[in-house]
Design a protein around this motif. Structure first.
Motif, mmCIF file in Angstrom:
data_model
loop_
_atom_site.group_PDB
_atom_site.id
_atom_site.type_symbol
_atom_site.label_atom_id
_atom_site.label_comp_id
_atom_site.label_asym_id
_atom_site.label_seq_id
_atom_site.Cartn_x
_atom_site.Cartn_y
_atom_site.Cartn_z
ATOM 1 N N ARG A 172 0.774 -1.332 0.161
ATOM 2 C CA ARG A 172 0.013 -0.172 -0.043
ATOM 3 C C ARG A 172 0.951 1.268 0.188
ATOM 4 O O ARG A 172 0.479 2.083 -0.529
ATOM 5 C CB ARG A 172 -1.189 -0.007 1.373
ATOM 6 C CG ARG A 172 -1.960 -0.935 0.926
ATOM 7 C CD ARG A 172 -2.782 -1.246 2.132
ATOM 8 N NE ARG A 172 -3.476 -0.039 2.932
ATOM 9 C CZ ARG A 172 -4.273 -0.175 3.636
ATOM 10 N NH1 ARG A 172 -4.531 -1.249 4.493
ATOM 11 N NH2 ARG A 172 -4.805 1.081 4.422
ATOM 12 N N ARG A 173 2.132 1.045 0.533
ATOM 13 C CA ARG A 173 2.779 2.172 0.628
ATOM 14 C C ARG A 173 3.552 2.609 -0.608
ATOM 15 O O ARG A 173 3.864 3.536 -1.177
ATOM 16 C CB ARG A 173 4.163 2.137 1.822
ATOM 17 C CG ARG A 173 3.782 3.349 2.833
ATOM 18 C CD ARG A 173 4.427 2.763 4.091
ATOM 19 N NE ARG A 173 5.770 3.013 4.144
ATOM 20 C CZ ARG A 173 6.679 2.798 4.913
ATOM 21 N NH1 ARG A 173 6.263 1.899 5.724
ATOM 22 N NH2 ARG A 173 8.133 2.817 4.917
ATOM 23 N N TYR A 174 4.042 1.569 -1.204
ATOM 24 C CA TYR A 174 4.939 1.736 -2.275
ATOM 25 C C TYR A 174 4.202 1.181 -3.760
ATOM 26 O O TYR A 174 3.349 0.360 -3.709
ATOM 27 C CB TYR A 174 6.275 1.069 -2.270
ATOM 28 C CG TYR A 174 7.053 1.542 -1.143
ATOM 29 C CD1 TYR A 174 7.729 2.803 -1.230
ATOM 30 C CD2 TYR A 174 7.273 0.714 -0.098
ATOM 31 C CE1 TYR A 174 8.287 3.397 -0.072
ATOM 32 C CE2 TYR A 174 7.758 1.467 0.976
ATOM 33 C CZ TYR A 174 8.734 2.483 0.911
ATOM 34 O OH TYR A 174 9.173 3.134 1.882
ATOM 35 N N GLY A 175 4.571 1.748 -4.895
ATOM 36 C CA GLY A 175 3.983 1.209 -6.158
ATOM 37 C C GLY A 175 2.577 1.546 -6.347
ATOM 38 O O GLY A 175 2.017 0.824 -7.166
ATOM 39 N N VAL B 229 0.660 -11.533 -20.816
ATOM 40 C CA VAL B 229 0.436 -10.037 -20.191
ATOM 41 C C VAL B 229 0.495 -10.297 -18.730
ATOM 42 O O VAL B 229 1.222 -9.345 -18.108
ATOM 43 C CB VAL B 229 -1.122 -9.989 -20.678
ATOM 44 C CG1 VAL B 229 -1.557 -8.834 -19.527
ATOM 45 C CG2 VAL B 229 -1.299 -9.630 -22.080
ATOM 46 N N GLY B 230 0.242 -11.454 -18.178
ATOM 47 C CA GLY B 230 0.358 -11.410 -16.791
ATOM 48 C C GLY B 230 1.671 -11.489 -16.392
ATOM 49 O O GLY B 230 2.371 -10.714 -15.425
ATOM 50 N N GLU B 231 2.697 -12.172 -17.023
ATOM 51 C CA GLU B 231 4.226 -12.308 -16.721
ATOM 52 C C GLU B 231 4.875 -10.819 -17.042
ATOM 53 O O GLU B 231 5.391 -10.495 -16.089
ATOM 54 C CB GLU B 231 4.945 -13.328 -17.640
ATOM 55 C CG GLU B 231 5.961 -14.103 -16.980
ATOM 56 C CD GLU B 231 6.357 -15.303 -17.670
ATOM 57 O OE1 GLU B 231 5.592 -15.856 -18.320
ATOM 58 O OE2 GLU B 231 7.655 -15.065 -17.838
ATOM 59 N N LEU C 158 -1.514 -2.379 -12.604
ATOM 60 C CA LEU C 158 -0.664 -3.453 -13.085
ATOM 61 C C LEU C 158 -0.696 -4.772 -12.423
ATOM 62 O O LEU C 158 -1.010 -5.818 -12.994
ATOM 63 C CB LEU C 158 1.019 -3.037 -13.184
ATOM 64 C CG LEU C 158 1.294 -2.208 -14.477
ATOM 65 C CD1 LEU C 158 2.806 -1.990 -14.099
ATOM 66 C CD2 LEU C 158 1.210 -3.123 -15.780
ATOM 67 N N LEU C 159 -0.696 -4.711 -11.035
ATOM 68 C CA LEU C 159 -0.592 -5.887 -10.199
ATOM 69 C C LEU C 159 -1.816 -6.481 -10.516
ATOM 70 O O LEU C 159 -2.056 -7.850 -10.671
ATOM 71 C CB LEU C 159 -0.546 -5.512 -8.963
ATOM 72 C CG LEU C 159 -0.356 -6.617 -7.876
ATOM 73 C CD1 LEU C 159 0.673 -7.555 -8.370
ATOM 74 C CD2 LEU C 159 -0.255 -6.144 -6.519
ATOM 75 N N LEU D 58 6.968 -5.928 -14.675
ATOM 76 C CA LEU D 58 6.957 -4.521 -14.607
ATOM 77 C C LEU D 58 6.732 -3.864 -13.025
ATOM 78 O O LEU D 58 7.410 -3.340 -12.543
ATOM 79 C CB LEU D 58 6.222 -3.953 -15.616
ATOM 80 C CG LEU D 58 6.242 -2.418 -16.185
ATOM 81 C CD1 LEU D 58 7.704 -2.560 -16.614
ATOM 82 C CD2 LEU D 58 5.343 -2.167 -17.259
ATOM 83 N N TYR D 59 5.688 -4.514 -12.553
ATOM 84 C CA TYR D 59 5.162 -4.089 -11.348
ATOM 85 C C TYR D 59 6.209 -4.319 -10.399
ATOM 86 O O TYR D 59 6.677 -3.213 -9.333
ATOM 87 C CB TYR D 59 3.748 -4.934 -10.904
ATOM 88 C CG TYR D 59 3.401 -4.448 -9.552
ATOM 89 C CD1 TYR D 59 2.864 -3.247 -9.266
ATOM 90 C CD2 TYR D 59 3.666 -5.250 -8.498
ATOM 91 C CE1 TYR D 59 2.606 -2.827 -7.950
ATOM 92 C CE2 TYR D 59 3.620 -5.142 -7.000
ATOM 93 C CZ TYR D 59 2.859 -3.771 -6.952
ATOM 94 O OH TYR D 59 2.750 -3.575 -5.611
#
Lengths: 625, 614
Positions: free
Chosen positions: B19-22, B101-103, B28-29, B108-109
């Motif tokens: 929740r804090r980062y990204g 797409v998932g990978e 994306l996740l 990336l995330y």
């Protein structure tokens, strides 16, 4: 001697004595693979004859006469074969792997102990070049050799899976089997291509992660400096930058992996589609022109199952197994050269022991060079010696001084025969040390190294290191002579206090005094003392100086000194410069001579600062020029 | 070991980190998770379709697929075959597209998340007050920033995907089986608890042995390192055989622990196979009976070959996820602990001062210590006890004393690394309590004991001492000249552009010290603080530093902590500290004449032991 490859050398020397286990284990694992193939085959047959009733019930390799004619009997046979296959596979795999793994681990143990034995038997000079690496050879590379055995087994296993699957496919329908053989070949080629693309990317990831970690460590360890320079922001920026590079490298590898996974699975799936299409056409419209056999639905099903199961082993064989074997080979190239030292390291204990009563030492025109290409450029205290002669009468205190790299440590190491001189002779009580056993020499010559090294264990164990059976009285006696008794008595558990890496932390001076006690335990006639280069506080320095002089009262002492105060009271001082003796005499004589020793002495007493004015001018001209 | 950090973390450390980062990349996740799950579900469809095809082609069953209008399904065998093949092709393509797409999104995330986490936590930590670093071992801080963040890398890269895979595979396999034949599916499902229990039992058995292996391996490594490190001692004491015995025993213990582990863990695969095999045999027996004779036991309805065969496939596919259950749980535990440490490290509100306070400028300031006492937090021993010191502008003060006398602490207070418990420190008449540390430090040149150098070129290292780290070539050269470093730098392979640090040229202790001095003087600071190196500095460096000291300390107020008295022999004033108390002050000659502890130390240093002795 070194004509065999490293891998072959290891197999020959260590694995051969367990060849029965290795081979037996492998055979069992292969047998398990054969069992593993049975269910798919039997189910295919059952589908054809029992469920679809399109064909008579036959099993490959089983005579028709043995097969029951009624459906119930045939069904029982199917179930029974499945039971046998599952049980057989489980049993064979379990026992085969167990036998193989045991042989594997035992072999690694043998290699590890043999490598360590060789390492201790080698002369110290051989360690010099490889020192930093030697630990990683013994630690990491020996463990890593496991890859060789693992890889070997995996190669047999996956190769076996491929071969057995093919054998069954050939038995069922060799036409189709030959066509399907194309698939693993294509998969293997793409897998190798992928591995080739991936390697530089992984290298980049590793390099980047190393750089990032170094940055982090750097900034945290130097936090005082960082703060004094108000550089927190800059350091955060640098870490951010390194992290960004790492991110990019990791992402590049991940992307490649994602793409390759798609390609390889598309290949597999394409194979299955193709099989399904061709097979169905074959079944429905009859044998196509190029083929000679007919195909049943059950056979097709079995083929589809096999095709799926071919993909994984092929990919693993082409990527993981090959990499493992390569990594194991790389390690073997590092381990085997060490093991091959063996013959050379054979110790000569058949020479007579040295008998020492007085402890007189003579160096007679001794020269020493670290041999070709070994590199003297690292500039530590291990340098060459040229034509060094000196005599120490029994009970003398000899101080050895000089710049770092002048050969001070080398000089005393030759006395202990950590290295052998290239020319000249060293004699103890008139006997050439080279003609007598190393063991006896070292029993008469005590040694305190630069780094007062303590082993993990108690104080008692450390002092009694040379004679583990020494009594407490012997140990206390040695500690007293080394002025160590007082502080040891104050430790929480006295002589039973744990020291070394995990134990109580001792100061540099205390460690040094324990090292002296260790050397004094066997009351050697000669003591070699290589002074610590690191700083000990002035009081400790005073105590060590005092200790040394007490110790020197009844034996010959060679002291390599970095602080001249240590040798100020020596009977004779030898000044080494670039491997040659340039000055010798007592402190007073040498200061009088106004040579190199006098210069060193001036620095030590802070007297040089008087010359400041002139040299500052010189420095400034230099900068401008 | 680093659990000092964890206490400050929340109950769901992983969740709170996410929740804090990204946050910007949460979409994306989500995409990654959904497309991975869907693609795994679809990837299991092929066998189902093949089963339907078999039935339709050979058993004259209608080809009925949920959600697919019957009118679309052709009836001629060849058309049907083409249709089924086409369907499989389409699902496969969709599967792989989604899986890609998932990978992709996962990767990336993860990379963005970790980059943000790493840079943010570092830039927080590096700004923490120095007391934080005194409280926590640097090793632990580094390991939290380094190893723990890297462990989270593994977690996101492998574990999250693997969990989705395991869960979706199990659920999808069951769904397909239920579509084929609910009764048999339920029968197969009974195997899941057995398999799960078996595998969990295994990982529980193996786990403690893995700890054993780790500790045996650690022991062996330590022994080997000790033996190789002390090889000269071993040889000097002719203890080679004893050492060999120790190593052999330790290697034997390590081998035995590993063997025990292998012995247990290699039972896992065959046992799985056995459990699945039992079910396979049952399902085949039941299925064959059912198709050829009629529903056995409590089963009812019809079963076709096209239903039975795919069912057998799905049965097999349930094993791998169950096999990895233990590994997944352990991985999750490890990641949670790591997240706890990382989160706890950065969640604290340690004093990060620097900016707060008055910004002042000095000119060779006077320095006063006025009744200064200091005790390190968490200890009860006063390191400094009522220290009074009055240093006139531009003077050079030497501070000497035994290890632990408080010399370095004195400097720490001067640099505002700590605040005194009692008394005050004034620089140029300003009470340091009111001065922004940043403004003070910018005007102080500091040389630490270790002569710490940064990763980078010689030029960068010297220039780091200038304001904003910017200095001209001439300034760098001039500073190096003053510090007596210019000569050896020009002898380096690339001169001032030579790379230093881990990957660069290694310098001797004396050379490093001279560069650190150059760095301290490049900004022409008004106050210079020099903590002498404790490690051995070769005589040549010692001579150079001594020669240049007068020049270095000219026109500025200078504090020198000295371990070698020769360094401070010419100081304007020498202060002797003993147990946190100033015991003597004066010039070298005055102190030697006074015959106190300084005189004793001096005698030791010049080897005049008689005086030092009793």
């Amino acid at each position: 001697m070194s004509t065999t490859t490293p891998v072959r050398y290891l197999l020959h020397r260590f694995a051969r004595r367990r060849s029965r286990q290795f081979v037996g284990g492998t055979v069992l694992v292969l047998l398990a693979l054969a069992f593993q193939r049975v269910p798919a085959l039997v189910i295919g047959v059952a589908l054809d004859s029992l469920l679809l009733e399109s064909q008579a019930f036959t099993l490959p390799l089983v005579p028709d006469a043995w097969i029951p004619t009624d459906t119930a009997g045939q069904a029982t046979l199917v179930v029974a074969s499945l039971v046998v296959a599952v049980g057989g596979e489980s049993l064979c795999r379990w026992y085969g792997v167990l036998v193989y793994e045991r042989a594997n681990l035992e072999t690694l143990h043998d290699i590890r102990t043999a490598a360590f034995e060789t390492a201790t038997a080698l002369p110290l000079s051989a360690h010099r070049a490889e020192d930093r690496d030697l630990l990683s050879v013994l630690n990491d590379d020996v463990d890593n050799l496991e890859d060789l055995f693992d890889g070997g087994r995996a190669a047999v296993q996956y190769g076996g899976e491929l071969v057995t699957a093919f054998a069954f496919m050939l038995l069922l329908n060799w036409n189709l089997a030959v066509v399907m053989a194309l698939l693993p070949i294509v998969v293997a080629i793409t897998a190798r291509y992928y591995a080739g693309l991936l390697e530089p990317r992984y290298d980049a990831v590793r390099a980047n992660v190393g750089r990032l970690n170094a940055r982090l460590r750097d900034a945290i360890e130097g936090i005082r400096t960082v703060k004094s320079l108000v550089r927190e922001g800059r350091e955060a920026e640098r870490v951010g930058h390194a992290s960004g590079e790492y991110k990019a490298a990791a992402w590049s590898a991940l992307k490649l992996r994602a793409i390759y996974n798609r390609v390889s699975w598309l290949l597999a799936v394409a194979g299955v589609w193709f099989l399904f299409g061709v097979g169905s056409y074959w079944i429905l419209t009859g044998t196509p022109a190029v083929f000679t056999q007919s195909l049943t639905a059950g056979t097709l099903l079995t083929f589809i199952m096999y095709t799926f199961s071919l993909m994984d082993p092929t990919r693993k064989l082409a990527v993981e197994v090959l990499d493992k074997i390569e990594s194991g080979q790389a390690s073997s190239r590092r381990v085997v050269p060490l093991l091959r030292h063996d013959a050379a390291a054979a110790r000569k204990d058949d020479v007579p022991p040295l008998s020492v009563t007085d402890g007189g030492v003579e160096y007679d025109a001794v020269s020493f060079d670290y041999g070709e290409g070994d590199g003297n450029e690292d500039g530590d205290d291990e340098s060459t010696l040229t034509d060094v002669s000196l005599t120490a009468a029994p009970g003398d205190f000899v101080g050895i001084v000089g710049h770092s790299g002048a050969g001070k440590s080398t000089l005393v190491k030759l006395l202990l025969r950590f290295q052998e001189p290239d020319a000249g002779e060293i004699r103890v009580d008139g006997q050439p040390v080279a003609d007598h056993s190393v063991r006896s020499l070292r029993q008469h010559v005590g040694y305190v190294g630069q780094d007062p090294f303590l082993f993990p264990g108690t104080v008692h164990e450390n002092v009694a290191y040379a004679r583990p059976d020494a009594t407490r009285d012997d140990v206390v006696d040695a500690a007293k002579r080394a002025s160590a008794h007082e502080f040891v008595a104050e430790l929480p558990e006295g002589y039973d206090t744990e020291v070394g890496e995990r134990g109580t932390t001792l100061s540099g001076g205390q460690r040094q005094r324990l090292a002296i006690a260790r050397a004094l335990l066997s009351d050697p006639e000669v003591l070699v003392f290589d002074e610590a280069t690191s700083h000990v506080d002035t009081e400790t320095e005073a105590e060590i100086q005092r200790t040394l002089r007490t110790v020197a009262a009844d034996r010959t002492v060679f002291a390599v000194a970095h602080r001249l105060s240590t040798v100020r009271q020596a009977d004779r001082i030898v000044v080494l410069d670039d491997g040659r003796v340039t000055e010798r005499g007592t402190h007073a004589e040498l200061v009088e001579q106004d040579g190199r020793y006098a210069g060193l002495w001036a620095v030590q007493t802070g007297a040089v600062a008087a010359a400041v004015e002139t040299s500052t001018d010189a420095a400034e001209t230099e900068v401008r020029g | 070991m680093t659990d000092a950090f964890s206490e400050r973390a929340d109950h769901y450390p992983l969740v709170s980190l996410v929740r804090r980062y990204g946050r910007a990349d949460l979409a994306l996740l989500l995409v990654a998770m959904v497309s991975t799950a869907v693609s795994i579900f679809l990837s299991l469809a092929d066998v189902y379709l093949i089963g339907l095809g078999i039935d339709a082609l050979f058993n004259d069953q209608p080809f009925a697929l949920p959600l697919l209008p019957e009118s679309l399904v052709p009836s001629a065998p060849v058309d049907l075959l083409v249709f089924v093949t086409g369907l499989i092709v389409v699902t496969s393509l969709v599967t792989h597209l989604l899986s890609f797409v998932g990978e992709y999104c996962f990767g990336l995330y993860t990379q963005r998340f970790l980059h943000e986490l790493r840079t943010d936590s570092f830039s927080r930590v590096v700004r923490f007050d120095l007391s934080f670093f005194d409280e926590h071992r640097t090793g632990n801080v580094i390991s939290a920033l380094n190893d723990d963040v890297n462990q989270l890398d593994t977690f996101f890269n492998k574990l999250v995907e693997a969990s989705i895979w395991a869960l979706t595979t199990l659920v999808s396999a069951f769904v397909y089986m239920a579509l084929l034949n609910v009764q048999l599916a339920l029968f197969v499902l009974c195997s899941a608890p057995v398999l799960a229990a078996t595998n969990l039992w295994f990982s529980r058995q193996v786990e403690p042995i893995q700890d054993d292996i780790r500790s045996e391996r650690g022991g062996l490594n330590a022994l080997l390192a000790t033996a190789l490190g002390g090889l000269d001692v071993i040889k000097a004491n002719t203890a080679e055989d004893a050492e060999r015995g120790r190593i052999t025993r330790s290697s034997r213990d390590y081998t035995d622990a590993r063997l025990e582990n292998r012995r247990l863990s290699i039972r896992q695969a065959p046992l799985n196979r056995l459990v699945v095999g039992v079910w396979l045999v049952f399902v085949v027996a039941i299925g064959v009976q059912w198709i050829t004779v009629g529903p056995p036991l409590f089963f009812s309805g019809t079963l076709t070959a096209g239903e039975l065969v795919p069912l057998l496939f799905y049965l097999e596919r349930m094993t791998p996820p169950l096999k990895n259950l233990g590994g997944l749980i352990n991985g999750y535990k490890g990641a949670k602990a790591a997240a706890k440490r990382v989160g706890g490290l950065t969640a604290r509100d340690a004093r990060t001062g620097g900016e707060d306070g008055e910004h002042v400028t000095f000119d060779a300031p006077c320095v006063e210590f006025d009744g200064v006492s200091f005790t390190y937090p968490g200890t009860d021993q006063r390191v400094l006890d009522g220290v009074d010191l009055d240093v006139s502008p531009g003077a050079t003060v030497g501070i000497v004393g035994a290890t632990g006398a408080g010399k370095s602490t004195l400097l720490d207070l001067l640099l505002q690394y700590h605040d005194p418990d009692e008394g005050r420190v004034r620089v140029g008449g300003h009470n340091l309590e009111d001065v922004a540390p940043r403004s003070l430090r910018e005007q102080v040149g500091y040389v630490d004991q270790d002569s710490f150098l940064f990763d980078g070129t010689v030029r960068e290292n010297v220039a780091a001492g200038a304001p904003r780290g910017e200095a001209t070539d001439d300034e760098v050269r001039a500073a190096a000249g003053i510090a007596g470093a210019h000569e050896f730098v020009t002898d380096l392979s690339a001169g001032y552009d030579t790379e230093l640090g881990e990957r660069g040229t290694s310098l001797s202790g004396g050379q490093r010290q001279r560069l650190a001095i150059a760095r301290a003087v490049v900004g022409d600071p008004e106050l210079l603080v020099l903590d002498e190196a404790t490690s051995h500095v070769d005589t040549e460096s010692e001579r150079l530093v001594q020669e240049h000291l007068a020049d270095i300390t000219a026109d500025r107020t200078t504090f020198v902590v000295a371990h070698r008295l020769s360094t401070v022999r010419h100081a304007d004033e020498i202060v002797v500290l003993d147990d946190g108390v100033v015991t003597e002050t004066g010039t070298h000659d005055e102190l030697v004449d006074a015959g106190g502890s300084y005189a004793n130390l001096w005698n030791v240093q010049v080897g005049a032991l008689e005086a030092a002795g009793d």
